[in-house]
Design a protein around this motif. Structure first.
Motif, PDB file in Angstrom:
ATOM      1  N   PRO A  25       0.832  -1.219   0.000  1.00  0.00           N
ATOM      2  CA  PRO A  25       0.000   0.000   0.000  1.00  0.00           C
ATOM      3  C   PRO A  25       0.862   1.263   0.000  1.00  0.00           C
ATOM      4  N   LEU A  28       1.209   3.925   2.801  1.00  0.00           N
ATOM      5  CA  LEU A  28       1.997   3.667   3.999  1.00  0.00           C
ATOM      6  C   LEU A  28       3.498   3.880   3.775  1.00  0.00           C
ATOM      7  N   ARG A  34       4.611   1.327  10.103  1.00  0.00           N
ATOM      8  CA  ARG A  34       3.249   0.846   9.823  1.00  0.00           C
ATOM      9  C   ARG A  34       3.248  -0.103   8.642  1.00  0.00           C
ATOM     10  N   LEU A  35       4.102   0.171   7.664  1.00  0.00           N
ATOM     11  CA  LEU A  35       4.192  -0.710   6.500  1.00  0.00           C
ATOM     12  C   LEU A  35       4.742  -2.076   6.900  1.00  0.00           C
ATOM     13  N   ARG A  37       4.410  -3.426   9.850  1.00  0.00           N
ATOM     14  CA  ARG A  37       3.329  -4.089  10.580  1.00  0.00           C
ATOM     15  C   ARG A  37       2.285  -4.644   9.614  1.00  0.00           C
ATOM     16  N   TRP A  38       2.019  -3.922   8.517  1.00  0.00           N
ATOM     17  CA  TRP A  38       1.082  -4.404   7.492  1.00  0.00           C
ATOM     18  C   TRP A  38       1.600  -5.717   6.904  1.00  0.00           C
ATOM     19  N   ASP A  41       1.240  -8.534   9.464  1.00  0.00           N
ATOM     20  CA  ASP A  41      -0.159  -8.985   9.548  1.00  0.00           C
ATOM     21  C   ASP A  41      -0.477  -9.945   8.402  1.00  0.00           C
ATOM     22  N   ARG A  42       0.006  -9.627   7.206  1.00  0.00           N
ATOM     23  CA  ARG A  42      -0.256 -10.517   6.057  1.00  0.00           C
ATOM     24  C   ARG A  42       0.489 -11.839   6.211  1.00  0.00           C
TER      25      ARG A  42
END
Length: 201
Positions: A25, A28, A34-35, A37-38, A41-42
């Motif tokens: 994304p 981000l 935050r990226l 963490r993204w 999460d995936r």
């Protein structure tokens, strides 16, 4: 297998490959934590248990900061640690490899470089060597002779020309200038052409 990338080519057909592509994304990009963490999460959602960062470039370098699963790097661009013109962050990452704390494992395409990094402190059990060999079942002489002949004709390359293909980055350490000189010298006795592919050509 999942590939995280910031650039999915429009011609890419995911059904022709044995991996899934996830587009990072871009909103981000200005908040790298935050990226990361993204991505984590995936990784958890897809039950992925290993991350491979293929270089020190962004976005591959995000893999250095993933902490939820083991991370391995293949520093194909190890020459950046030796190149005075290289961006500082490349050299900083590679100079930290011997500390043994940045990654869970390092996969080297250069045995001498691997030996050098191990001698400087990287635990030997976390160093791996791989060969960038050619799959002759795919890249075999004559396998695509008809298609190659049509492509040569379309590109204006004579049937007797020796074609040298250099699929690499045109950065300073890739020695494209040496390839150009060598093909020019070769071309004194036989018709030859050098084709360089890669980004920023």
């Amino acid at each position: 297998n999942v590939v995280f990338t910031d650039n999915v080519p429009p011609h890419f057909d995911p059904s022709a490959h044995d991996f899934t592509v996830l587009d990072l994304p871009k909103d981000l990009f200005s908040t790298p934590l935050r990226l990361v963490r993204w991505i984590e999460d995936r990784l958890e959602a897809l039950d992925i248990d290993l991350v491979h960062a293929h270089s020190t470039h962004f976005p591959a370098s995000l893999g250095f900061f993933v902490r939820t699963v083991p991370a391995i790097c293949s520093p194909w661009d190890f020459v950046y640690s030796k190149d005075p013109f290289s961006p500082l962050f490349h050299r900083a990452i590679l100079d930290q490899l011997p500390c043994g704390t940045l990654l869970d494992g390092v996969s080297f395409s250069s045995k001498p470089y691997m030996d050098d990094v191990v001698a400087r402190g990287l635990p030997a059990e976390r160093a791996f060597w791989h060969s960038w060999g050619v799959d002759l079942a795919i890249f075999s002489p004559g396998r695509h002779a008809e298609r190659a002949a049509r492509l040569r004709q379309r590109l204006g390359i004579g049937p007797d020309e020796i074609l040298f293909l250099s699929p690499r980055t045109p950065s300073l350490p890739a020695n494209v200038d040496i390839a150009m000189q060598a093909v020019a010298e070769f071309g004194r006795t036989r018709p030859a052409r050098l084709v360089v592919t890669g980004h920023h050509i």
